[in-house]
Write an enzyme that holds these catalytic residues in place. Structure first.
Site, PDB file in Angstrom:
ATOM      1  N   LYS A 111      31.397 -39.178 -89.123  1.00 38.60           N
ATOM      2  CA  LYS A 111      32.322 -40.093 -88.395  1.00 38.60           C
ATOM      3  C   LYS A 111      32.267 -40.014 -86.931  1.00 38.60           C
ATOM      4  O   LYS A 111      32.246 -40.982 -86.282  1.00 38.60           O
ATOM      5  CB  LYS A 111      33.795 -39.986 -88.917  1.00 38.60           C
ATOM      6  CG  LYS A 111      33.853 -40.317 -90.374  1.00 38.60           C
ATOM      7  CD  LYS A 111      35.424 -40.672 -90.665  1.00 38.60           C
ATOM      8  CE  LYS A 111      35.389 -40.594 -92.170  1.00 38.60           C
ATOM      9  NZ  LYS A 111      35.488 -42.008 -92.922  1.00 38.60           N
ATOM     10  N   LYS A 194      27.314 -43.424 -99.096  1.00 35.97           N
ATOM     11  CA  LYS A 194      28.425 -43.367 -99.877  1.00 35.97           C
ATOM     12  C   LYS A 194      29.032 -44.712-100.065  1.00 35.97           C
ATOM     13  O   LYS A 194      29.142 -45.346 -98.837  1.00 35.97           O
ATOM     14  CB  LYS A 194      29.506 -42.387 -99.551  1.00 35.97           C
ATOM     15  CG  LYS A 194      30.440 -42.049-100.463  1.00 35.97           C
ATOM     16  CD  LYS A 194      31.656 -41.069 -99.741  1.00 35.97           C
ATOM     17  CE  LYS A 194      32.408 -41.562 -98.996  1.00 35.97           C
ATOM     18  NZ  LYS A 194      33.710 -40.844 -99.098  1.00 35.97           N
ATOM     19  N   LYS A 197      35.227 -47.189 -98.189  1.00 36.02           N
ATOM     20  CA  LYS A 197      36.356 -48.302 -98.021  1.00 36.02           C
ATOM     21  C   LYS A 197      36.306 -48.560 -96.547  1.00 36.02           C
ATOM     22  O   LYS A 197      36.525 -49.680 -96.323  1.00 36.02           O
ATOM     23  CB  LYS A 197      37.466 -47.896 -98.584  1.00 36.02           C
ATOM     24  CG  LYS A 197      38.412 -46.975 -98.005  1.00 36.02           C
ATOM     25  CD  LYS A 197      39.608 -46.821 -98.649  1.00 36.02           C
ATOM     26  CE  LYS A 197      40.016 -45.303 -99.225  1.00 36.02           C
ATOM     27  NZ  LYS A 197      40.256 -44.296 -98.170  1.00 36.02           N
TER      28      LYS A 197
HETATM   29  P1  ATP Z   1      36.765 -43.618 -96.012  1.00 32.47           P
HETATM   30  O1  ATP Z   1      35.795 -44.545 -95.881  1.00 32.47           O
HETATM   31  O2  ATP Z   1      37.934 -43.945 -95.078  1.00 32.47           O
HETATM   32  O3  ATP Z   1      36.081 -42.189 -95.483  1.00 32.47           O
HETATM   33  P2  ATP Z   1      36.483 -43.139 -98.735  1.00 32.47           P
HETATM   34  O4  ATP Z   1      36.560 -44.648 -99.196  1.00 32.47           O
HETATM   35  O5  ATP Z   1      35.585 -42.416 -98.549  1.00 32.47           O
HETATM   36  O6  ATP Z   1      37.287 -43.440 -97.445  1.00 32.47           O
HETATM   37  P3  ATP Z   1      38.868 -41.400 -99.207  1.00 32.47           P
HETATM   38  O7  ATP Z   1      40.066 -41.702 -98.962  1.00 32.47           O
HETATM   39  O8  ATP Z   1      37.799 -40.450 -98.347  1.00 32.47           O
HETATM   40  O9  ATP Z   1      37.789 -42.501 -99.588  1.00 32.47           O
HETATM   41  O10 ATP Z   1      38.458 -40.788-100.735  1.00 32.47           O
HETATM   42  C1  ATP Z   1      39.538 -40.929-101.652  1.00 32.47           C
HETATM   43  C2  ATP Z   1      38.995 -40.191-103.052  1.00 32.47           C
HETATM   44  O11 ATP Z   1      38.027 -40.916-103.544  1.00 32.47           O
HETATM   45  C3  ATP Z   1      38.559 -38.588-102.750  1.00 32.47           C
HETATM   46  O12 ATP Z   1      38.585 -37.809-103.549  1.00 32.47           O
HETATM   47  C4  ATP Z   1      36.762 -39.021-102.439  1.00 32.47           C
HETATM   48  O13 ATP Z   1      36.119 -37.909-102.754  1.00 32.47           O
HETATM   49  C5  ATP Z   1      36.723 -40.217-103.456  1.00 32.47           C
HETATM   50  N1  ATP Z   1      35.708 -41.332-103.178  1.00 32.47           N
HETATM   51  C6  ATP Z   1      35.601 -41.840-102.257  1.00 32.47           C
HETATM   52  N2  ATP Z   1      34.389 -42.779-102.148  1.00 32.47           N
HETATM   53  C7  ATP Z   1      33.723 -41.996-103.336  1.00 32.47           C
HETATM   54  C8  ATP Z   1      32.443 -42.697-103.832  1.00 32.47           C
HETATM   55  N3  ATP Z   1      31.777 -43.499-103.246  1.00 32.47           N
HETATM   56  N4  ATP Z   1      32.270 -42.205-105.158  1.00 32.47           N
HETATM   57  C9  ATP Z   1      33.115 -41.325-105.511  1.00 32.47           C
HETATM   58  N5  ATP Z   1      33.924 -40.839-105.125  1.00 32.47           N
HETATM   59  C10 ATP Z   1      34.616 -41.292-103.811  1.00 32.47           C
END
Ligand code: ATP
Ligand code: LTN
Length: 328
Positions: A111, A194, A197
């Site tokens: 990030k 990945k 969101k």
């Molecule tokens: P950000 O983009 O804000 O970093 P994020 O979409 O990666 O957010 P988090 O809030 O970090 O989501 O994650 C919430 C949960 O969802 C965590 O347990 C994370 O490991 C899981 N997660 C997030 N994105 C994925 C993905 N693409 N595949 C599988 N698990 C995910």
């Protein structure tokens, strides 16, 4: 029953990655564990988010947890900022974590790489200390997370061990629980990244749980794949198809072998339509429940009751830590 805890930060709209990698597993665990699920809104402000968006995302996640199948009778739900003790304990951890440890965190590196020094806030750096506080304050045994969060839970363990050694037993050492399949759903437009969101590269690669199902189907149909016509799981050479297989497998319960057999000799269009269909069914069901919940107004009460329960545990632990350190 062993205690389990996890959270998601409302830094954007929930994605199919969040559902497959996190929430779907929470639903499986709710019968086997004493489950605490929260919304990490204090973590959300480590990246830019407007107040309107933060409120909306928080409310949506609150309802979506339940719409995805978590049962308020079994699970304690709360919002991180409703339990003031988390932030208090995170300060204690800031004073027991080393710069080198935090600098090694992959999420911070990823990030902060996109930003220059004058726009990286310190919260992004100390994020894992607040996460450690979220966890250790409740003495959970297991922390279900996606692959990307495992490193933070490992740091949490190190902090707990360090504090226990220095001041005497005060924390349970938690274990990360990473589901073997669906732990890392990738972007549909760039399968080396990945599905995230808070991804600013736009919405094409990302399916949101509240997307119009027709739009979600379109995104699947235009997902990046390779030039062969062979549905085969091979992350290195066929990352796009492998990612769609992860999605299809997670939502249908089929193994990669079963999927390969099902689509043997078929072109990618046929396979993509099947993935799109199952995604549409999943989203339609979740959205119907979400709408019901948003109309009923019962969400607030569920989260208020959860916060009361969480606060009682967190407050006791914080005072225990304060006493051990000589703060009280
Ligand atoms: P950000 O983009 O804000 O970093 P994020 O979409 O990666 O957010 P988090 O809030 O970090 O989501 O994650 C919430 C949960 O969802 C965590 O347990 C994370 O490991 C899981 N997660 C997030 N994105 C994925 C993905 N693409 N595949 C599988 N698990 C995910
Ligand atoms: N960092 C996590 C969200 C999170 C969390 C936690 C998960 C904050 N505190 C405690 C498990 C336990 C994320 O980005 N998914």
């Amino acid at each position: 029953m062993d205690r389990m805890l996890s959270g998601i930060k409302p830094s954007g709209k929930l994605t199919l990655g969040n559902y497959i990698g996190a929430i779907r597993n929470f639903v499986k665990y709710q019968d086997e564990y004493e489950l605490y699920i929260f919304i990490a809104n204090l973590h959300a402000i480590t990246v830019p988010v407007s107040k309107e968006e933060l409120r909306k995302n928080t409310k949506d996640i609150a309802a979506l947890y339940i719409a995805c199948g978590l049962d308020p009778k079994k699970v304690t739900f709360f919002i991180q900022s409703d339990v003031l003790e988390h932030a208090n304990l995170s300060w204690i951890f800031n004073c027991h974590t080393y710069m080198g440890e935090l600098k090694r965190m992959t999420q911070f590196k990823d990030k902060s790489q996109k930003l220059n020094d004058s726009s990286i806030n310190v919260g992004l750096f100390t994020y894992p200390d607040l996460m450690a506080a979220d966890i250790l304050i409740y003495d959970p045994k297991y922390i279900p997370v996606g692959e990307d969060q495992k490193q933070h839970v490992e740091l949490t363990r190190d902090i707990a061990i360090r504090m226990n050694n220095k001041y005497g037993e005060m924390f349970t050492i938690p274990e990360p629980l990473v589901a073997s399949e669906g732990a890392r759903i990738m972007s549909l437009s760039n399968p080396s990244k990945k599905m995230s969101k808070s991804d600013e590269t736009g919405d094409k690669g990302c399916i949101y749980l509240l997307d119009d199902p027709k739009l979600a189907a379109k995104k699947i149909m235009s997902a990046v794949t390779d030039s062969e016509a062979n549905v085969k799981y091979d992350v290195t050479n066929k990352p796009g198809i492998s990612n769609l297989m992860e999605i299809y497998g997670a939502l249908s319960g089929k193994t990669n072998q079963e999927i390969e057999a099902e689509f043997k000799g078929q072109n990618y269009g046929v396979f993509k339509s099947a993935v799109a269909d199952i995604v549409v069914t999943t989203l339609t069901e979740i959205q119907a429940k979400y709408k019901q919940l948003m109309a009923s107004g019962e969400i607030n009460e569920i989260y208020q009751q959860g916060a009361i329960k969480a606060r009682a545990i967190a407050n006791q632990k914080l005072h225990k830590v304060y006493r051990k350190l000589g703060i009280e």
